[in-house]
Scaffold this motif. Structure first.
Motif, short mmCIF file in Angstrom:
data_model
loop_
_atom_site.label_atom_id
_atom_site.label_comp_id
_atom_site.label_asym_id
_atom_site.label_seq_id
_atom_site.Cartn_x
_atom_site.Cartn_y
_atom_site.Cartn_z
N UNK A 1 0.85 -1.17 0.00
CA UNK A 1 0.00 0.00 0.00
C UNK A 1 0.89 1.22 0.00
N UNK A 2 0.33 2.37 0.31
CA UNK A 2 1.10 3.61 0.29
C UNK A 2 1.20 4.17 1.68
N UNK B 1 -11.34 4.29 3.62
CA UNK B 1 -10.92 5.66 3.94
C UNK B 1 -9.51 5.88 3.39
N UNK B 2 -9.29 6.91 2.61
CA UNK B 2 -7.95 7.15 2.04
C UNK B 2 -6.90 7.43 3.11
N UNK B 3 -5.69 6.94 2.87
CA UNK B 3 -4.56 7.24 3.73
C UNK B 3 -4.70 6.78 5.16
N UNK C 1 -2.19 -0.29 4.60
CA UNK C 1 -2.52 1.14 4.61
C UNK C 1 -3.09 1.50 3.24
N UNK C 2 -4.19 2.24 3.23
CA UNK C 2 -4.82 2.61 1.97
C UNK C 2 -4.07 3.77 1.31
N UNK D 1 -7.68 2.56 -1.60
CA UNK D 1 -7.39 1.19 -1.98
C UNK D 1 -6.19 0.67 -1.19
N UNK D 2 -6.19 -0.61 -0.87
CA UNK D 2 -5.08 -1.20 -0.14
C UNK D 2 -4.90 -2.66 -0.49
N UNK D 3 -3.76 -3.18 -0.15
CA UNK D 3 -3.49 -4.60 -0.39
C UNK D 3 -2.48 -5.10 0.62
#
Length: 248
Positions: free
Chosen positions: A9-10, A153-155, A197-198, A203-205
């Protein structure tokens, strides 16, 4: 016994996730993905102890196909739905001592007019309509579980673990974490942790690899928690047909 857990994720907690995500790759229909998986397994592909980011429609380090989370499509009402969830999509393949499974669903609150095997208990963290895809690739050398999520939820950091029972209206229905060996403490070596983490799109993985396999019927769901680590409030749940190698 050796285990690997790869968070993807980011964000700061995922230093190796800076690759640009491909958007020009078409999604693979579930039936075709199952066929490709069966052919892949028949060729004797084993579980590798390394991972790579996978674009929708691409392939992971273990040769099993990874497909994008599909639009709503019927699952046929068969196992493992538990109610003919029309938002669910399942695929599976087996060859020799290896097996591949994919389950995807759309979250909705318990008691919704349209039943779902993906339940959100906290729509602030896991909105209704968010999507999840869980895959499992197993052969005699180990067990790889992956998860992809969209619409959260982003981030934000989330925790996620494999649990012992199917989801229910009560968040506690999924039971405790699945453990390879009974233990009083929770840890990612003895359990399957899929913390993530999204990104800016929500989005997340995540992915976890272990040198052991699930017991028959012992692992039945994944729970998304409000924080990472070994505990946390249960925000959502998805019933998943995990199984040992060679079983579809």
């Amino acid at each position: 016994m050796t285990a690997w857990m790869v968070r993807t994720g980011h964000g700061p907690s995922h230093p190796h996730s800076g690759r640009r995500r491909r958007t020009d790759v078409p999604r693979v229909p579930g039936v075709l993905a199952g066929t490709v998986a069966l052919l892949t397994l028949a060729c004797g592909v084993g579980v590798a102890h390394a991972t790579d980011d996978v674009a929708p429609g691409g392939h992971g380090a273990h040769g099993a196909p990874a497909v994008g989370i599909p639009a709503q499509q019927p699952s046929g009402g068969g196992e493992p739905g538990g109610g003919g969830d029309p938002s669910r999509s399942d695929d599976a393949a087996t060859a020799g001592g290896s097996s591949w499974m994919r389950a995807a669903g759309v979250f909705s609150p318990p008691g919704s007019f349209v039943p779902s095997d993906a339940l959100t208990y906290d729509t602030r963290l896991v909105p209704a309509g968010a999507r999840i895809e869980v895959t499992q690739f197993t052969d005699p050398s180990g067990n790889r579980v992956g998860a992809r999520l969209r619409g959260l939820v982003p981030g934000r950091a989330y925790g996620m673990h494999v649990h012992t029972s199917p989801c229910g209206a009560d968040p506690a229905a999924a039971g405790p974490h699945y453990q390879h060996r009974p233990a009083a403490t929770a840890d990612p070596v003895n359990e399957v942790w899929l913390d993530f983490r999204t990104d800016e799109d929500g989005d997340g993985r995540a992915e976890a690899l272990h040198g052991w396999d699930f017991r028959e019927g012992g692992a039945r769901s994944v729970i998304i928690h409000d924080r990472q680590g070994g505990a946390g409030e249960r925000a959502a749940c998805f019933t998943v047909p995990f199984g040992p190698a060679g079983r579809v």
